[in-house]
Design a protein around this motif. Structure first.
Motif, PDB file in Angstrom:
ATOM      1  N   UNK A  33       0.472  -1.320   0.087  1.00 29.58           N
ATOM      2  CA  UNK A  33      -0.030   0.299   0.119  1.00 29.58           C
ATOM      3  C   UNK A  33       0.904   1.185   0.154  1.00 29.58           C
ATOM      4  N   UNK A  34       0.850   1.709  -0.971  1.00 33.17           N
ATOM      5  CA  UNK A  34       1.749   3.063  -1.368  1.00 33.17           C
ATOM      6  C   UNK A  34       0.729   4.532  -0.918  1.00 33.17           C
ATOM      7  N   UNK A  35       1.840   5.173  -0.039  1.00 32.40           N
ATOM      8  CA  UNK A  35       0.695   6.445   0.687  1.00 32.40           C
ATOM      9  C   UNK A  35       1.635   7.604   0.167  1.00 32.40           C
ATOM     10  N   UNK A  36       1.182   8.319  -0.503  1.00 35.07           N
ATOM     11  CA  UNK A  36       2.000   9.163  -1.808  1.00 35.07           C
ATOM     12  C   UNK A  36       0.526  10.776  -1.304  1.00 35.07           C
ATOM     13  N   UNK A  37       1.355  12.245  -2.228  1.00 36.60           N
ATOM     14  CA  UNK A  37       1.332  12.960  -2.618  1.00 36.60           C
ATOM     15  C   UNK A  37       1.140  13.421  -4.192  1.00 36.60           C
ATOM     16  N   UNK A  38      -0.273  14.143  -4.374  1.00 40.49           N
ATOM     17  CA  UNK A  38      -0.108  14.379  -5.926  1.00 40.49           C
ATOM     18  C   UNK A  38       1.464  14.934  -6.626  1.00 40.49           C
ATOM     19  N   UNK A  39       1.523  15.949  -5.511  1.00 40.90           N
ATOM     20  CA  UNK A  39       3.312  16.673  -6.351  1.00 40.90           C
ATOM     21  C   UNK A  39       4.325  15.624  -7.085  1.00 40.90           C
ATOM     22  N   UNK A  42       3.942   1.448   1.986  1.00 39.99           N
ATOM     23  CA  UNK A  42       5.553   2.116   1.532  1.00 39.99           C
ATOM     24  C   UNK A  42       5.001   3.672   1.535  1.00 39.99           C
ATOM     25  N   UNK A  43       5.572   4.371   2.350  1.00 38.43           N
ATOM     26  CA  UNK A  43       5.690   5.743   2.245  1.00 38.43           C
ATOM     27  C   UNK A  43       6.740   6.878   1.287  1.00 38.43           C
ATOM     28  N   UNK A  44       6.374   7.169   0.336  1.00 42.97           N
ATOM     29  CA  UNK A  44       7.640   8.175  -0.191  1.00 42.97           C
ATOM     30  C   UNK A  44       6.759   9.477  -0.624  1.00 42.97           C
ATOM     31  N   UNK A  45       7.421  10.511  -0.400  1.00 46.75           N
ATOM     32  CA  UNK A  45       7.025  11.864  -1.132  1.00 46.75           C
ATOM     33  C   UNK A  45       7.643  12.615   0.578  1.00 46.75           C
TER      34      UNK A  45
END
Length: 415
Positions: A67-73, A125-128
């Motif tokens: 499960x990947x947590x990120x943002x639009x940027x 998974x956190x990316x940002x």
């Protein structure tokens, strides 16, 4: 780079003994006669191109449906697509959640957790930036423990295991990719709450300096000042220890030497790599030595105004340095020496003043306003901000105690 292959899996305990005596900035090392040191760190993968290790790292953590947590940027910058390629190349079935805003909100984490359950996810998974990574940690808290994310504020409030965490930072400052902290905004009270505990140290952290190149200039400045604050507050913290000291001073040197270059010349890769390393060192330092009044105060302003955390730190830090120097002048002399300032032979409080002026000049150079009023803080906000500061866990390890009136005075000085 310092060897980071140590991880003593034990719960956080603040020191019951006197803090370790200050040592010269050029001689800081592990004192075999000091009290027991517990140093928490994830497995760390560092270097340009290291994002390519994400699929293998997730697989080693047991991922099938990450499960990947990120943002639009981060999506727009193309990093999520690259990450997904690496995950699917090893046969994984990821899902993206990108409804994260700056200073992640309690309701955003609840919504992300609902999506995690619907996906029947496993590894998170956190990316940002720090907001994405904190949101990912928040999902993990709820996945393992249920209930309301705000119920876990404070130290070691998690009672059940959480899913594995793989963190990939895209900024050079928050340290969330290696720390035992998770910061969440309580939207009803308009305050940030700190969730802290050994369980929140990620399993694997991947720092690929290429990701820093897509940061907006303002974010580069803010996160760099956050890393500087982490290094200084960790070094003077009541919970400091010799292992954390090494990383704290390295972070201070790195930020002061390279942050301005990353703002003036964003494409300069050596400076980006140096800032990525400084951020990593700062995160390892504060995760193990905790923080102080700057962060305790900054969390309240960020919760009230949803303002950039690193910018608030850049405004507050010189004032807190001056305040704390009365309690631990020798530690500030060590920091100033590590920063390369001409303070040899100076009393600690004078060296702290030189350090505070250097921090303020750096903040000016990278475009941070001189006072909190430029961010929207008013005199009328000060009493509530000060009261909320007293409840923040970061204040516990500040080297000098502070009453509500003293905190109010610091806020007013920073207006």
């Amino acid at each position: 780079m310092t060897d980071l292959a140590y991880d003593l899996a034990a719960p956080l305990t603040l020191p019951a003994t006197e803090p370790v005596p200050a040592q010269g900035a050029e001689q800081v090392g592990v004192d075999a006669s000091a009290a027991l040191v517990k140093f928490h760190a994830p497995e760390i993968v560092f270097g340009p191109g290291s994002l390519g290790e994400a699929g293998f790292a997730a697989t080693r953590l047991g991922a099938r449906r990450p499960f990947v947590v990120t943002d639009p940027g981060i999506i727009e910058a193309g990093w999520v697509d690259e990450l997904l390629d690496h995950l699917t190349d090893v046969g994984l079935r990821p899902r993206i959640w990108s409804a994260v805003t700056s200073n992640p909100k309690d309701h955003e984490i609840t919504a992300a957790y609902d999506a995690y359950r619907e996906h029947e996810g496993d590894v998170i998974v956190g990316i940002g930036g720090g907001s994405c990574l904190d949101a990912a940690k928040g999902v993990a808290v709820l996945a393992g423990n249920g209930g309301d994310i705000l119920a876990y504020r404070g130290v070691d409030q998690l009672h059940d295991a959480i899913p594995p965490l793989l963190m990939i930072p895209s900024t050079s400052g928050t340290g969330a990719d290696v720390s035992q902290f998770c910061i969440v905004t309580d939207t009803e009270r308009a305050v940030k709450v700190t969730i802290m505990g050994r369980a929140l140290v990620p399993d694997i952290s991947i720092t690929d300096p290429r990701l820093l190149a897509t940061m907006p200039t303002a974010l580069s400045a803010a996160t760099g000042l956050d890393a500087l604050t982490h290094g200084i507050e960790a070094f003077v913290s009541l919970a400091h220890n010799p292992l954390a000291d090494i990383h704290a001073l390295s972070a201070v040197r790195g930020v002061l030497a390279h942050l301005r270059m990353t703002v003036d010349k964003p494409a300069e890769q050596p400076a980006r790599c140096a800032m990525a390393e400084a951020s990593l060192n700062a995160g390892l330092a504060f995760s193990n030595a905790i923080l102080g009044a700057t962060h305790a105060m900054s969390h309240q302003v960020g919760g009230l105004l949803d303002a950039p955390h690193g910018v608030i730190n850049g405004v507050l830090l010189p004032h807190v340095v001056r305040y704390n120097a009365r309690a631990t002048p020798d530690r500030f002399l060590d920091v100033a020496l590590a920063a390369g300032l001409p303070v040899h032979g100076m009393p600690g409080e004078e060296a702290a003043e030189v350090l505070a002026e250097r921090i303020r000049r750096l903040s000016d150079d990278v475009g941070v306003p001189a006072g909190l009023s430029a961010l929207g803080v008013t005199e009328q906000d000060v009493p509530v901000l000060a009261l909320n500061t007293l409840e923040d866990a970061c204040l516990t390890t500040n080297p000098r105690s502070a009453s509500v009136r003293e905190i109010e005075a610091l806020f007013r000085a920073a207006l």
